[in-house]
Structure formats: C-alpha cells, structure tokens
Design a protein around this motif. Structure first.
Motif, mmCIF file in Angstrom:
data_model
loop_
_atom_site.group_PDB
_atom_site.id
_atom_site.type_symbol
_atom_site.label_atom_id
_atom_site.label_comp_id
_atom_site.label_asym_id
_atom_site.label_seq_id
_atom_site.Cartn_x
_atom_site.Cartn_y
_atom_site.Cartn_z
ATOM 1 N N GLU A 1 14.682 50.808 38.037
ATOM 2 C CA GLU A 1 15.762 50.548 37.087
ATOM 3 C C GLU A 1 15.231 50.461 35.660
ATOM 4 O O GLU A 1 14.218 49.797 35.401
ATOM 5 C CB GLU A 1 16.491 49.256 37.446
ATOM 6 C CG GLU A 1 17.110 49.250 38.845
ATOM 7 C CD GLU A 1 18.206 50.282 39.024
ATOM 8 O OE1 GLU A 1 18.802 50.696 37.998
ATOM 9 O OE2 GLU A 1 18.480 50.655 40.181
ATOM 10 N N GLU A 2 15.941 51.109 34.725
ATOM 11 C CA GLU A 2 15.526 51.079 33.323
ATOM 12 C C GLU A 2 15.979 49.790 32.653
ATOM 13 O O GLU A 2 17.122 49.363 32.803
ATOM 14 C CB GLU A 2 16.127 52.273 32.576
ATOM 15 C CG GLU A 2 15.755 52.330 31.099
ATOM 16 C CD GLU A 2 16.384 53.494 30.373
ATOM 17 O OE1 GLU A 2 17.037 53.265 29.334
ATOM 18 O OE2 GLU A 2 16.243 54.645 30.865
ATOM 19 N N THR A 3 15.062 49.171 31.916
ATOM 20 C CA THR A 3 15.393 47.981 31.144
ATOM 21 C C THR A 3 14.639 48.021 29.824
ATOM 22 O O THR A 3 13.577 48.651 29.735
ATOM 23 C CB THR A 3 15.036 46.690 31.924
ATOM 24 O OG1 THR A 3 15.454 45.551 31.177
ATOM 25 C CG2 THR A 3 13.548 46.606 32.182
ATOM 26 N N THR A 4 15.170 47.382 28.798
ATOM 27 C CA THR A 4 14.504 47.305 27.503
ATOM 28 C C THR A 4 13.887 45.926 27.341
ATOM 29 O O THR A 4 14.560 44.904 27.549
ATOM 30 C CB THR A 4 15.495 47.559 26.353
ATOM 31 O OG1 THR A 4 16.037 48.878 26.499
ATOM 32 C CG2 THR A 4 14.797 47.469 25.001
ATOM 33 N N ILE A 5 12.611 45.888 27.005
ATOM 34 C CA ILE A 5 11.869 44.649 26.851
ATOM 35 C C ILE A 5 11.520 44.458 25.377
ATOM 36 O O ILE A 5 10.966 45.368 24.748
ATOM 37 C CB ILE A 5 10.561 44.670 27.674
ATOM 38 C CG1 ILE A 5 10.843 45.012 29.143
ATOM 39 C CG2 ILE A 5 9.820 43.341 27.545
ATOM 40 C CD1 ILE A 5 11.668 44.000 29.869
ATOM 41 N N MET A 6 11.834 43.316 24.805
ATOM 42 C CA MET A 6 11.384 42.981 23.462
ATOM 43 C C MET A 6 10.041 42.267 23.590
ATOM 44 O O MET A 6 9.921 41.251 24.286
ATOM 45 C CB MET A 6 12.397 42.084 22.742
ATOM 46 C CG MET A 6 13.778 42.722 22.605
ATOM 47 S SD MET A 6 13.765 44.425 21.936
ATOM 48 C CE MET A 6 13.073 44.128 20.294
ATOM 49 N N LEU A 7 9.025 42.832 22.975
ATOM 50 C CA LEU A 7 7.658 42.331 23.134
ATOM 51 C C LEU A 7 7.364 41.210 22.143
ATOM 52 O O LEU A 7 7.784 41.252 20.984
ATOM 53 C CB LEU A 7 6.666 43.475 22.932
ATOM 54 C CG LEU A 7 6.861 44.703 23.822
ATOM 55 C CD1 LEU A 7 5.844 45.770 23.465
ATOM 56 C CD2 LEU A 7 6.769 44.336 25.292
ATOM 57 N N GLN A 8 6.626 40.214 22.594
ATOM 58 C CA GLN A 8 6.162 39.130 21.744
ATOM 59 C C GLN A 8 4.724 39.423 21.337
ATOM 60 O O GLN A 8 3.820 39.377 22.175
ATOM 61 C CB GLN A 8 6.249 37.793 22.495
ATOM 62 C CG GLN A 8 7.652 37.398 22.907
ATOM 63 C CD GLN A 8 8.561 37.181 21.709
ATOM 64 O OE1 GLN A 8 8.163 36.604 20.690
ATOM 65 N NE2 GLN A 8 9.805 37.653 21.817
ATOM 66 N N ASP A 9 4.522 39.762 20.054
ATOM 67 C CA ASP A 9 3.189 40.135 19.556
ATOM 68 C C ASP A 9 2.595 41.283 20.373
ATOM 69 O O ASP A 9 1.380 41.353 20.569
ATOM 70 C CB ASP A 9 2.239 38.932 19.581
ATOM 71 C CG ASP A 9 2.721 37.802 18.677
ATOM 72 O OD1 ASP A 9 3.236 38.106 17.580
ATOM 73 O OD2 ASP A 9 2.574 36.632 19.071
ATOM 74 N N GLY A 10 3.472 42.173 20.871
ATOM 75 C CA GLY A 10 3.018 43.339 21.633
ATOM 76 C C GLY A 10 2.735 43.070 23.094
ATOM 77 O O GLY A 10 2.311 43.977 23.814
#
Length: 549
Positions: free
Chosen positions: A521-530
């Motif tokens: 399943e496709e999901t978008t992850i917001m990264l914390q400091d990469g």
C-alpha cells in the motif's frame, strides 16, 4: 549500463561540471581475496558515483530531483543523476513528489501451468499405478487458468504438457487450447518447442535452412494470438551451446522483434557444468536474450541445522545484477515454491524445504526486487503426480496445486498457493512503480548474519543515505529511475521461518518526505530530520522513494 551512460551524458551537459570515468570490471570470477569457490565481481573493482540533489521544483530548469549514486570500494559505475523525464514519470504540480503511470508490470510465471489430461510423467516406462487409466481429465480450463492468474501470475509456461511440434500438428493440440484460453483470460504464454531444446543441447554454431523454416513457421502460426510471449529453449543450457542459442535468438528477433526467448539458466552452483567462468555465462546468454534468468532455491533444511539459508544466495544475485548492469540487459530469477530432495526420502537429508508461508515467499521475492529483477519465476506450480513413488530419482512435495484424489474432481490448491498468491498480489499493487527503477547497488545491515551469507554482499553505501541501522539482519537495495529519483527496497534478511521482526531506521540526507509502499500500500511519510523508522516483519520488504516536500 548503456542506459545509465546515456543518462549520464545528458546529466553532464545539464550540470556542466560532472566528469567521471568508468572502469570496466575484470573478467575473472574469482578475486584474489575470495574465500569461496567463486566470488562476486563486485569484490574486485571500485564504484564511483556522483550525487545530484537540488531542492528546486521539477519545473525549474536544470534542477534534478532528489537523487544520487552510491559510494563503495567494490564496483565501478558511471554517475546516474539526470534530469531527463520518462513518459511514465511525472510530478505533482509544484512538487517534487513523483507520480508513475500504471502501464508496466512485473513478469511473474511458474513451472508449469495447469495440466492437460494427456500428459503423464512416466516412471520406468510405466504410468504410476495411482494415475487413472487413459489419463486425467484436462485442467486446461477457464477456471484453472483463472486460478493461476488470481495467484498473481502474468505468464503461462506449459512446457512439455503443450509443446509446439509443427504447424501441421498445431490444430487441435493442447497448445492451441492454451493459446485460446490465455487470450480469453488475459495471460501470456511462453511456448516450448522440443526442437529448440534439441538444437541447444549440442555445440552447433549456425542454423540450417530447415531450422530457420521451422522457427519462421512457428512464429507465423502463433503470432496471431495476443498471448504469444515468445519461444523458450533448453532448460539450463551449458555454455557450449551459446553460439546456436544466440543464432536462434537473433533469428527470432529478426522475424518478430520483441518476442522473448526467456529460458531458465544455471545458478552459480552449476559452475561445474561450465567450461568457462560463470560471469561469462551470465554475460553471453544475457546479451543473447536481453535477459538472464536463473534458478536459485535458498530455503533449505537438514537434520542438524534445521531451516537455514543456502550459501551463495547473495553472491549469485550480486554477480548477476552487476553483470546485467554492465552489459545493459534485464535480470530474472526463478525462486522456490516447493520442497524437493534426493532419492531415499528427502525428510532425512539436506534438502530444499517446503515453502508454506507468505514470509517464505516474501523473503525470496523482495530480495530479488532489491536487486532490480524484472522477471520472477516459481518452481513449481503444479505438483507431478508420480512424486513419492519409491523408484523416482528426484521428489517434489508441497507445490501450489496438486492433482485431486479422484478423477473428475477439481485441482487442489495448497497452503503454498495461498502464500504465493498473497506475496505476488502485494507486490503487484506497486510493480508499475518498480519497473521504472534500475539497480545501483545493495547495502547489508548485518546484526547476527547467522549463516554467514550477508558477507557475500559487496561493501556499498548510497550517497544519499546518511545512516542506516536495523535490530536484525536486513538489506537495502538502491535503485534509481530515469528522472533521477532514488528508490530503496529494504528487506528483512533473517531466515523467514524464525519469525524475527527487524526495526529499521534510515536517514535520507536532504529529504523531508517519502513515498513508502508498506505491505503493497502506498503511503506518504513526513520525515523528521530525514529519518524514517519502521518495523519489517519476517519476509517483508518496504520500498521507499524519498523527496523534498
């Protein structure tokens, strides 16, 4: 390699400043530092790559997307960062988030497809006594073909059960039924012609006029079917057959460009059957067909060790992927979906074990995808009826589908069928994305390396990975698309029956977000400091595409 070099030239022109040389790998398969009979080519050369990351939007001129190569002391590659755009890749308006057109798929097949009633494995010249007199009712039916397709397969390979013998005998044959049903349900068919097997069993160098006529008439007879995928040759040919193999492949391509000559090749432990090096075997047959597809069965068992992973699993993948990259052909692999072993009762000796869970399948499938594989085969789909008879020399158990107890009953789908179905269909949710990516290198995250095989992976670290760690063994396959986007296939590498979860943390330098495919399943992850931290269950893989949000 050619595709990467062309992309590099365009990137150099746009970036005006990247100048990198490419050192070809040595021809020898056995580096001086090798501790096994044959090591990967990646141990003898060095890789040089250039990172091309800019934070601009895709619409800004000369602004490559989040990308970059890898650094290592083990193999050579040209830089691959590029601003060229593929018709399959676009970007969300005003964003660096890539979007992939759903018009490609992984080729997935199995040996062998649904059986006809007329074919029997004969033992000592006799049909086994528990087979019905006169043969079984046919399983070449719409239902059986749909069962095959619903397991995630795209390509049928009937082999001996439905051979092409001549244009005259095709009418009314099992193969004709195969082609018509495949057209109907939307499957491709890789056709087996015994004559091609016979020709590629020797050392001939050229095709005769009679042989050319056979090939051309076969293609003319079959090309009207949408399902006609190509013609296969001798299973696991020796390297002495390369001249005639290439002659056949070239002639097929001359008559009908685009037809496949997909054929199962020897794995690295088949070196004893070759007169030359295994690396040259990969190169020569890969160049002849445009793909090198070999079989390897890593899930093993013996009375003392229990379940374990076969040595050379990663060594073979490394060598095949590097050779395919250097010579610009595709890579395929045939993986394990049954148990088999020698005469005398395989349960008592070292053997390829049963593949009963999604984790067993996923471990193999996701590992292959971490090496940029474009075609996946399984051995085997249909279990041979005579298996288990005391006078057979090789036995196969726990296949995906078995004959029923009585004639007239439907074929029996096993636990293995459902395990393969789950793994295949999970990957098929995002295979159109994967097909845009080319392999760059593979990084090992070693913790215990219980069976000592992660050491077969060459030292490699992608430039845009700041750091990576895992609580249990894992690998990171680095891939790149034609627009310069990096992709990372991250796989739990612990023997899957141990049911160990690996907690993985990866730092993607400069990235603020990522597309992640988790359980398909496709999901978008917001990264914390990469940083991205996630759990990988047994046999699981996660595909990650970092970018600047």
């Amino acid at each position: 390699m050619l595709k990467k070099l062309l992309a590099t030239v365009m990137a150099v022109a746009l970036l005006a400043g990247c100048v990198v040389g490419c050192q070809p790998a040595e021809d020898s398969d056995i580096p001086a530092a090798s501790t096994t009979t044959e090591n990967t080519t990646t141990s003898s050369t060095s890789r040089t790559t250039v990172s091309t990351y800019y934070a601009g939007t895709p619409d800004a001129p000369n602004m490559p997307q989040f990308g970059g190569g890898g650094s290592s002391s083990s193999t050579t590659k040209a830089p691959t960062g590029t601003t060229t755009k593929s018709p399959n890749i676009s970007f969300e308006p005003g964003s660096n988030r890539p979007v992939y057109l759903d018009n490609q798929e992984l080729t997935i097949y199995a040996y062998a497809g649904p059986r006809s009633g007329g074919y029997q494995w004969q033992v000592g010249g006799q049909v086994p006594e528990d087979d019905p007199v006169g043969g079984w009712n046919t399983f070449v039916t719409e239902k059986d073909f749909m069962d095959y397709k619903n397991a995630g397969f795209t390509l049928l390979f009937p082999e001996y059960d439905a051979p092409y013998n001549s244009a005259e005998s095709f009418k009314g044959s099992v193969l004709e039924d195969y082609m018509e049903l495949a057209d109907q349900v939307g499957l491709d068919v890789l056709v087996y012609a015994p004559s091609l097997t016979e020709w590629t069993s020797g050392t001939a160098q050229m095709l005769t006029a009679t042989q050319k006529h056979f090939i051309s008439s076969a293609i003319n007879k079959l090309k009207g079917y949408d399902s006609f995928y190509g013609l296969t040759m001798r299973d696991e040919p020796k390297d002495t057959a390369i001249d005639i193999y290439k002659a056949i492949a070239d002639y097929i391509n001359e008559i009908q460009p685009g037809l496949s000559t997909l054929t199962a090749m020897l794995p690295i432990y088949g070196q004893r059957y070759l007169s030359g090096t295994y690396k040259n075997y990969i190169k020569n047959f890969g160049l002849a067909s445009g793909i090198f597809c070999y079989d390897f069965y890593p899930l093993q068992w013996n009375p003392k060790r229990g379940n374990y992973l076969k040595t050379q699993w990663y060594q073979n993948l490394e060598m095949a992927a590097n050779t395919a990259d250097e010579n610009d052909f595709d890579l395929g692999i045939i993986i394990q979906s049954c148990a088999f072993g020698p005469e005398g009762g395989y349960q008592k000796v070292d053997h390829a074990r049963s593949v009963l869970t999604k984790a067993d399948v996923g471990f193999q499938l996701y590992t292959a995808l971490a090496y940029g594989v474009k075609t996946v085969g399984y051995f085997t789909y249909w279990q041979h009826r005579h298996d288990g008879h005391p006078h057979t020399t090789n036995r196969f158990y726990d296949a995906m589908v078995m004959y029923p107890e009585k004639n007239g009953q439907p074929a029996v789908k096993t636990d293995t069928y459902y395990a393969v179905q789950a793994a295949n269909n999970e990957v098929k949710k995002f295979d159109h994305v994967l097909m845009n990516f080319e392999w760059q290198g593979t990084m090992a995250l070693k913790k215990t390396d219980e069976f000592g095989i992660l050491s077969e992976i060459a030292s490699y670290k992608p430039l845009n990975i700041g750091s990576a760690s895992a609580t249990a063994d894992a690998i990171i396959g680095h891939l790149k698309d034609s627009a310069g986007n990096d992709g990372y296939m991250i796989v739990n590498s612990v023997e899957p029956s141990k049911n160990v979860t690996s907690k993985v943390t990866v730092n993607f330098k400069g990235a603020t977000a990522a597309i992640a495919y988790v359980k398909g399943e496709e999901t978008t992850i917001m990264l914390q400091d990469g940083n991205y931290t996630f759990n990988l269950g047994a046999g699981e893989g996660v595909f990650v595409i970092p970018y600047v949000a």
